[in-house]
Design an enzyme around this catalytic site. Structure first.
Site, PDB file in Angstrom:
ATOM      1  N   ASN A   3      -4.545 -11.065  -6.891  1.00 47.88           N
ATOM      2  CA  ASN A   3      -5.483 -10.130  -7.498  1.00 47.88           C
ATOM      3  C   ASN A   3      -6.863 -10.773  -7.567  1.00 47.88           C
ATOM      4  O   ASN A   3      -7.269 -11.463  -6.640  1.00 47.88           O
ATOM      5  CB  ASN A   3      -4.967  -9.665  -8.864  1.00 47.88           C
ATOM      6  CG  ASN A   3      -5.478  -8.291  -9.245  1.00 47.88           C
ATOM      7  OD1 ASN A   3      -6.659  -8.098  -9.487  1.00 47.88           O
ATOM      8  ND2 ASN A   3      -4.591  -7.310  -9.295  1.00 47.88           N
ATOM      9  N   TRP A   4      -7.618 -10.566  -8.629  1.00 49.74           N
ATOM     10  CA  TRP A   4      -9.001 -11.044  -8.709  1.00 49.74           C
ATOM     11  C   TRP A   4      -9.104 -12.541  -8.960  1.00 49.74           C
ATOM     12  O   TRP A   4     -10.182 -13.124  -8.814  1.00 49.74           O
ATOM     13  CB  TRP A   4      -9.747 -10.308  -9.820  1.00 49.74           C
ATOM     14  CG  TRP A   4      -9.157 -10.577 -11.164  1.00 49.74           C
ATOM     15  CD1 TRP A   4      -8.210  -9.831 -11.805  1.00 49.74           C
ATOM     16  CD2 TRP A   4      -9.412 -11.713 -11.993  1.00 49.74           C
ATOM     17  NE1 TRP A   4      -7.863 -10.435 -12.989  1.00 49.74           N
ATOM     18  CE2 TRP A   4      -8.594 -11.587 -13.127  1.00 49.74           C
ATOM     19  CE3 TRP A   4     -10.260 -12.813 -11.891  1.00 49.74           C
ATOM     20  CZ2 TRP A   4      -8.583 -12.522 -14.153  1.00 49.74           C
ATOM     21  CZ3 TRP A   4     -10.255 -13.758 -12.914  1.00 49.74           C
ATOM     22  CH2 TRP A   4      -9.417 -13.603 -14.033  1.00 49.74           C
ATOM     23  N   ASP A  40      -2.608   1.043  -3.614  1.00 51.52           N
ATOM     24  CA  ASP A  40      -3.613   0.332  -4.405  1.00 51.52           C
ATOM     25  C   ASP A  40      -3.837  -1.077  -3.857  1.00 51.52           C
ATOM     26  O   ASP A  40      -4.012  -2.031  -4.598  1.00 51.52           O
ATOM     27  CB  ASP A  40      -3.202   0.276  -5.881  1.00 51.52           C
ATOM     28  CG  ASP A  40      -4.293  -0.303  -6.787  1.00 51.52           C
ATOM     29  OD1 ASP A  40      -5.469  -0.260  -6.399  1.00 51.52           O
ATOM     30  OD2 ASP A  40      -3.951  -0.811  -7.875  1.00 51.52           O
TER      31      ASP A  40
END
Length: 708
Positions: A425-426, A339
């Site tokens: 992450n984002w 992922d």
């Protein structure tokens, strides 16, 4: 004194150890007053305006301030010398209890910001008063269709309109003055699977561009461009090939198909590659750049048994914004198995490397390496890990990872370092051309993975993580405790030297995005509920303010009537924040705006104290094991492990009043919590299954209860 909650074991690690509408209902509520000013302000926003603003940045017209998404403001009225004098100008209640991930955009003193469930607010920054609110009326029972909370990362502005990508797949254009809908398009039309939108749209050359998320759910990635004025679809680009027995959409898909093994029938599970966040644009090169997502399913061996790079997963891809035609790509994680999305925010910068000016992309994706790429052609320049990693020892001179074979052995439990939550992450990073540093929210969330050799597409099963709500990962989250430790830190990263200049440790992973300014300041919100200012060159803490809840979004800054303001939208959430938290302050979603010598009072903060461990629910001990497997398949990613996790923006069932658990069927089957995002398990779980869940919840609470 607020007590911080211990995250020393890492939430996902503990989790596995013990073991996500219609047009007619949409509504906008407008006030009179600044509406005409809002119309005039946003009417001016186009490509020329955005490029001109980048030279001085008095406004914040896009979520990244400019097309390069540097999140660097040239304003310096607030600076390292006086930031200590910041005070609250005003606060605004977003009336949300789920995650808030949007960066406020501001033009001429009018702010537009989205909250959870894709609700959009227009705010007068001179007063903090509401101008209008638009609620797209998302079916709240569809929260299970997304892995990572019902969040939205912001809106786009263009020539009098505000654009939002709604959770249910609608791209909606609103009148900037009134909040009334002008047009909408169903971006999911003709597609299969559990699809959602959480990312902010971008507008390049009069086209609104939006992707989607959902690679955990068995979908195929694509982005679509629509005419900003009319909503007419202009082009669509897929990130992975479809069924090879059918014609490919273009040459890029034909080439990509050669890197997949057809024996894995990847197209049946979509293949993944969803583009759910980062996009940038270089007007001089007439090129837009987009980051692509993970494989569907996650397991490389399941999706493509004979190997292959699986283009264009986990890549930076350059496209022609006029046509959507593929130009080039660079794949950061060939054959993604963990992922490791490349959807994380990228920055376009012009820097000197070996004494020569280079036009580059700066990128720190989930896989833990910081990349510098030539944005004119996609050529690899350098990569260096910015956190510990165990899947690759580095990258060779050709830009290929030097893989570690053991990391791909899915036959036994393996620590994934970093894990699926990502080394980054984002949460947006920022670049300051004065210091030459990138300010990066880095983290580790321990996870232990193993391939699910018996995985079948869309087949739910006990013990298969969230398979009861549509997940298709072909991975187990194992009961073996991960050896790596969780952390969250702010890194000041030198992209030329590829090393950290300084760092600040936080109490937890999942901290907010960053903003940096010409005033030599870096702002970041934290998981434990603070907005903090640091010296951009040294990392010295200069100022902080409490925010009433954990912060995950990035701030913005702008000038209004000769004064510089800093605003941040707060609201704890996202995938990590569903079941865990780092503070007992759990206030509602709020926009805080600060100014030098601000004197407004902070709102009251709500303390969400952890209650008493559940007790008194009668259960059959023989059902605990079955309940464990059912809980992992249906409940754990939202509610956490009963009594072990403390609950994030969703309650932990191990601390609920016994009356709730005793009456669990009333909540599981068409229950009252559906209006807050709880799925309906009618037809998915039986009455006996619910009894097993009750046994697991109360049994776990009993097992961990301290002995008298």
């Amino acid at each position: 004194m607020e007590r911080l909650i211990d995250n020393s074991h890492g939430w996902p690690g503990r989790m596995v150890w013990l073991l996500a509408a219609c047009l007619g209902s949409a509504a906008a509520f407008a006030q009179t007053g600044p509406a005409a000013q809002a119309a005039a302000a946003v009417q001016r926003v186009d490509g020329d305006f955005i490029r001109a603003n980048a030279a001085r940045t008095p406004d914040w017209p896009t979520i990244g301030v400019d097309y390069a998404e540097t999140r660097y403001s040239r304003l310096d009225q607030i600076n390292a010398a006086n930031v200590k004098d910041l005070g609250l100008a005003w606060s605004y209640n977003l009336e949300s209890t789920r995650g808030v991930e949007a960066t406020p955009v501001v033009v001429d003193g009018i702010m537009y910001v989205s909250a959870s469930w894709s609700v959009v607010h227009a705010i007068d920054t001179r007063t903090g008063n509401r101008i209008w609110t638009y609620d797209p009326q998302i079916d709240r029972s569809t929260g299970f269709k997304g892995c990572c909370d019902v969040v939205n990362r912001g809106v786009a502005l263009w020539k009098g309109k505000v654009y939002v990508g709604a959770w249910d797949g609608r791209l909606i254009a609103l009148d900037a003055a009134t909040g009334k809908e002008v047009w909408h398009q169903n971006t999911f039309e003709g597609q299969k699977g559990s699809l959602t939108i959480t990312g902010a749209p971008r507008v390049f050359k009069g086209k609104v561009i939006i992707g989607k998320r959902g690679a955990e759910y068995g979908v195929r990635g694509y982005i679509t461009a629509y005419d900003a004025e009319t909503g007419e679809r202009k082009w669509r680009w897929f990130s992975v090939p479809g069924d090879p027995s059918k014609p490919f959409e273009d040459e890029s898909m034909k080439r990509a198909a050669r890197t997949w093994d057809p024996s894995g029938k990847w197209w049946e599970a979509g293949g993944g590659g969803t583009m759910w966040d980062s996009m940038t644009f270089d007007a001089e090169l007439n090129t837009m750049y987009v980051g692509t997502g993970n494989g569907s399913p996650w397991s490389h061996k399941v999706r493509s048994p004979k190997g292959g790079d699986n283009l264009y997963l986990a890549s930076i891809v350059a496209l022609d914004p006029d046509t959507g035609k593929y130009k080039w790509h660079y794949q950061e994680t060939p054959g993604d198995n963990w992922d490791y999305t490349s959807t994380q925010p990228m920055i376009l910068a012009d820097i000197k490397i070996a004494g020569k000016p280079r036009k580059v992309i700066l990128h720190a994706p989930k896989n833990g390496f910081f990349f510098v790429l030539d944005r004119t052609n996609g050529k690899f320049i350098s990569a260096k890990n910015f956190v510990p990693v165990n899947w690759a020892s580095g990258y060779d001179k050709h830009g290929k990872p030097i893989g570690i074979a053991a990391a791909r052995d899915g036959s036994k439990p393996q620590d994934a370092v970093p894990g699926p939550y990502g080394a980054h992450n984002w949460h947006p990073m920022s670049f300051n051309p004065q210091t030459g540093l990138v300010y990066l929210p880095a983290q580790n969330v321990p996870v232990n993975l193993m391939d699910d050799k018996k995985w079948e597409f869309n087949q739910a099963g006990p013990g298969k993580p969230q398979s009861g709500t549509g997940w298709n990962t072909a991975k187990f989250f194992n009961a073996e405790p991960p050896k790596s430790k969780p952390f969250g830190r702010l890194l000041a990263w030198d992209p030329v030297a590829q090393k950290a200049a300084w760092s600040v440790e936080h109490v937890s992973p999942w901290n907010g995005g960053t903003l940096t300014t010409a005033g030599n300041v870096v702002f970041q919100g934290t998981a434990d509920g603070r907005l903090v200012a640091y010296h951009a060159a040294t990392g010295e803490k200069l100022w902080e303010a409490p925010t009433g809840t954990g912060v995950v979004a990035a701030p913005s800054t702008y000038m209004v009537d000769g004064r510089q303001y800093v605003s941040v939208a707060v609201g704890w959430g996202g995938v990590y924040g569903l079941a865990a938290r780092a503070t007992e302050r759990q206030g509602p979603g709020t926009v805080y705006t600060f100014v030098v010598a601000g004197k407004a009072r902070m709102p009251e903060f709500v303390a969400q104290r952890t209650g008493q461990l559940l007790q008194g629910v009668k259960y059959d001990p023989a059902k605990v094991e079955a309940g464990t497997m059912l809980y992992v398949a249906n409940c754990v990613f939202c509610h956490g492990v009963p009594g072990v996790d403390r609950g994030g923006n969703i309650p932990n069932l191990g601390y609920m009043d016994a009356s709730y658990i005793e009456n669990l069927p009333n909540f599981v089957f068409k229950g009252p919590a559906m209006v807050r995002g709880m799925p309906d398990f009618t037809g998915k779980l039986s009455g006996d299954d619910v009894e097993s869940l009750k046994a697991f919840i109360q049994g776990t609470a009993d097992a961990i209860r301290p002995k008298p």
